[in-house]
Design an enzyme around this catalytic site. Structure first.
Site, short mmCIF file in Angstrom:
data_model
loop_
_atom_site.label_atom_id
_atom_site.label_comp_id
_atom_site.label_asym_id
_atom_site.label_seq_id
_atom_site.Cartn_x
_atom_site.Cartn_y
_atom_site.Cartn_z
N LYS A 71 0.83 -1.21 0.00
CA LYS A 71 0.00 0.00 0.00
C LYS A 71 0.87 1.26 0.00
O LYS A 71 0.60 2.21 -0.73
CB LYS A 71 -0.94 -0.02 1.22
CG LYS A 71 -2.05 -1.05 1.08
CD LYS A 71 -2.81 -1.28 2.38
CE LYS A 71 -3.84 -2.40 2.18
NZ LYS A 71 -4.52 -2.79 3.42
N GLN A 115 -4.26 -1.24 9.66
CA GLN A 115 -4.23 -2.55 9.00
C GLN A 115 -4.90 -3.59 9.90
O GLN A 115 -4.56 -3.74 11.07
CB GLN A 115 -2.77 -2.95 8.70
CG GLN A 115 -2.63 -4.26 7.96
CD GLN A 115 -3.24 -4.23 6.56
OE1 GLN A 115 -3.12 -3.24 5.82
NE2 GLN A 115 -3.91 -5.31 6.18
N ASP A 138 -10.47 3.52 4.67
CA ASP A 138 -10.96 2.15 4.58
C ASP A 138 -12.49 2.10 4.64
O ASP A 138 -13.08 1.03 4.50
CB ASP A 138 -10.39 1.30 5.73
CG ASP A 138 -9.52 0.16 5.24
OD1 ASP A 138 -9.50 -0.07 4.01
OD2 ASP A 138 -8.86 -0.49 6.07
#
Ligand code: NAD
Length: 301
Positions: A71, A115, A138
Site C-alpha cells: 500500500k 491494518q 478504509d
C-alpha cells in the site's frame, strides 16, 4: 449472445463447456493508478502539500506486513506521501486510539488506515471509531458505513469499491441480475451486497449459518466469495456461465489460493477473478482513490 458479453444468463445454462474469461485486476488497477498519478501531478502542482496516507500496523503478522508495504509503495508511486507507524503487539487499545487521534490533527495526513486484523486484545471498534470520518480511507467508521447504507457520498470500503470498478471495466451490467455474496463482514460482504443492490442487482447473502448455501448460490449470475475459507467454493456452488469474484487470499504451504477452487472454474464459469492478480490489486487502487477523495475534501475546506 448479443447484450450478454459475459456469457452469463441463458447462454450459461445451455453450455457446460465455455471459455472462462479472466478479469485482470492487475491490469485494470495499473490503469487506475496511472490515471490517478496524472491527476495528482496536474492538480497538486498548485498546492504545497501532496495527499498523505498514514498506515498503522500493530504486531508482526507477516501477511499484514506485506499488505502495508504494498500500500505504501503504491501510494508513493502515484505521488502521495506515506508514513508507517509500527506498534508492538503489546500496545493497548488506548495507545492505538491516541496515535489515531494525533494523526487526525496532522494537516499533511489526509488518510488513515489501520491494518486489520488487530491483535485480539485490542478493541477494533474503538480504534476504528477514533478515525476522523474524513480521513477514514478504509470506509469502516459508522459515519461512512451509514453513508453507504443510505447511498450518500462518503468513503467506501476499498475491496467492494475495487470489485465494482472491475465489473464496470469488463462491462458487466448488474441491473436486474441475481447476485450471491458469500460472507457478511463489514469489510467486504456487507458493503459489497449494498453496493450491488445500489447497482440494481438482486442480492442473496450467504453466511456461515445459511441453510443449503450451494443451492442458493447456484441461482446467481454473479457470485462474490468473501468467506475466508480456502477453496470453499467448488463447481457445485456455481451455475455454469456465472461470473465468480474471488476475494479470498490464503498463503498455504503449497502456494497462494483464494476462497474458490479456481481450477474447477476453468471452462465452467463465465468469468473469474484470479488469485493473485484479481481483487487484491483493485483493493489497493481503490485505497489510493479514497486517499485522493479524502485529500480533495480536506484541502477544499
Ligand atoms: P471475515 O472472516 O471477517 O468474514 C468471513 C465471512 O464469511 C463471515 O461473515 C462468515 O459468516 C462467512 N463464512 C465463513 N465460512 C463460511 C462458509 N463455510 N459458508 C458461508 N459463509 C461463510 O473475512 P473478510 O474480512 O470478509 O475476508 C474474507 C476473505 O477475503 C479473507 O480470505 C481475506 O483474507 C480476504 N480479503 C482479501 C482482500 C483483498 O484485497 N483481496 C481484502 C479483504 C479481505
Amino acid at each position: 449472445m448479443p447484450g450478454d458479453p459475459m456469457g452469463f444468463g441463458e447462454s450459461g445454462q445451455r453450455k457446460q463447456i465455455m471459455e472462462t474469461r479472466y478479469f485482470d485486476g492487475r491490469a485494470v488497477a495499473t490503469q487506475m493508478r496511472e490515471q490517478l498519478a496524472t491527476t495528482i501531478r496536474q492538480q497538486v502542482l498548485q498546492r504545497t502539500t501532496p495527499p498523505g496516507l498514514a498506515v498503522i500496523l500493530v504486531g508482526d503478522d507477516p501477511a499484514s506486513d506485506i499488505y502495508v508495504r504494498q500500500k505504501r509503495k503504491a501510494a508513493e508511486a502515484v505521488g502521495m506521501q506515506s508514513w508507517e507507524y509500527r506498534l508492538n503487539a503489546s500496545v493497548t487499545t488506548d495507545e492505538v486510539v491516541d496515535l489515531v487521534k494525533t494523526l487526525n490533527h496532522q494537516p499533511n495526513v489526509h488518510g488513515i488506515l489501520v491494518q486489520l486484523p488487530l491483535p485480539n486484545h485490542i478493541g477494533r471498534e474503538p480504534v476504528i471509531e477514533a478515525i476522523d470520518p474524513l480521513k477514514d480511507v478504509d470506509g469502516l467508521t459508522r459515519v461512512n458505513q451509514g453513508a453507504l447504507m443510505k447511498n450518500q457520498p462518503g468513503l467506501r470500503p476499498c475491496t467492494p469499491s475495487g470489485i465494482i470498478a472491475l465489473l464496470k471495466h469488463y462491462g458487466v451490467n448488474l441491473e436486474g441480475r441475481r447476485a450471491a455474496v458469500i460472507g457478511r463482514s463489514t469489510l467486504v460482504g456487507l458493503p459489497i451486497s449494498l453496493m450491488l443492490m445500489q447497482q440494481q442487482a438482486t442480492v442473496t447473502m450467504i453466511h456461515s449459518h445459511t441453510q443449503n448455501p450451494k443451492e442458493l448460490c447456484r441461482t446467481a449470475d454473479l457470485v462474490i466469495v468473501a468467506a475466508g475459507r480456502p477453496r470453499l467454493v467448488t463447481r457445485e456452488w456455481i451455475r455454469p456461465g456465472a461470473i465468480v469474484v474471488d476475494v479470498g487470499i490464503h498463503r498455504l504451504p503449497e502456494g497462494l489460493c483464494g476462497d474458490v477452487a479456481a481450477d474447477e472454474m476453468d471452462g465452467y464459469a463465465g468469468a473469474l477473478t484470479p488469485v493473485p492478480g484479481g481483487v487484491g490489486p483493485m483493493t489497493i487502487a481503490a485505497l489510493l482513490q479514497n486517499t485522493w477523495q479524502a485529500y480533495a475534501s480536506q484541502v477544499a475546506q
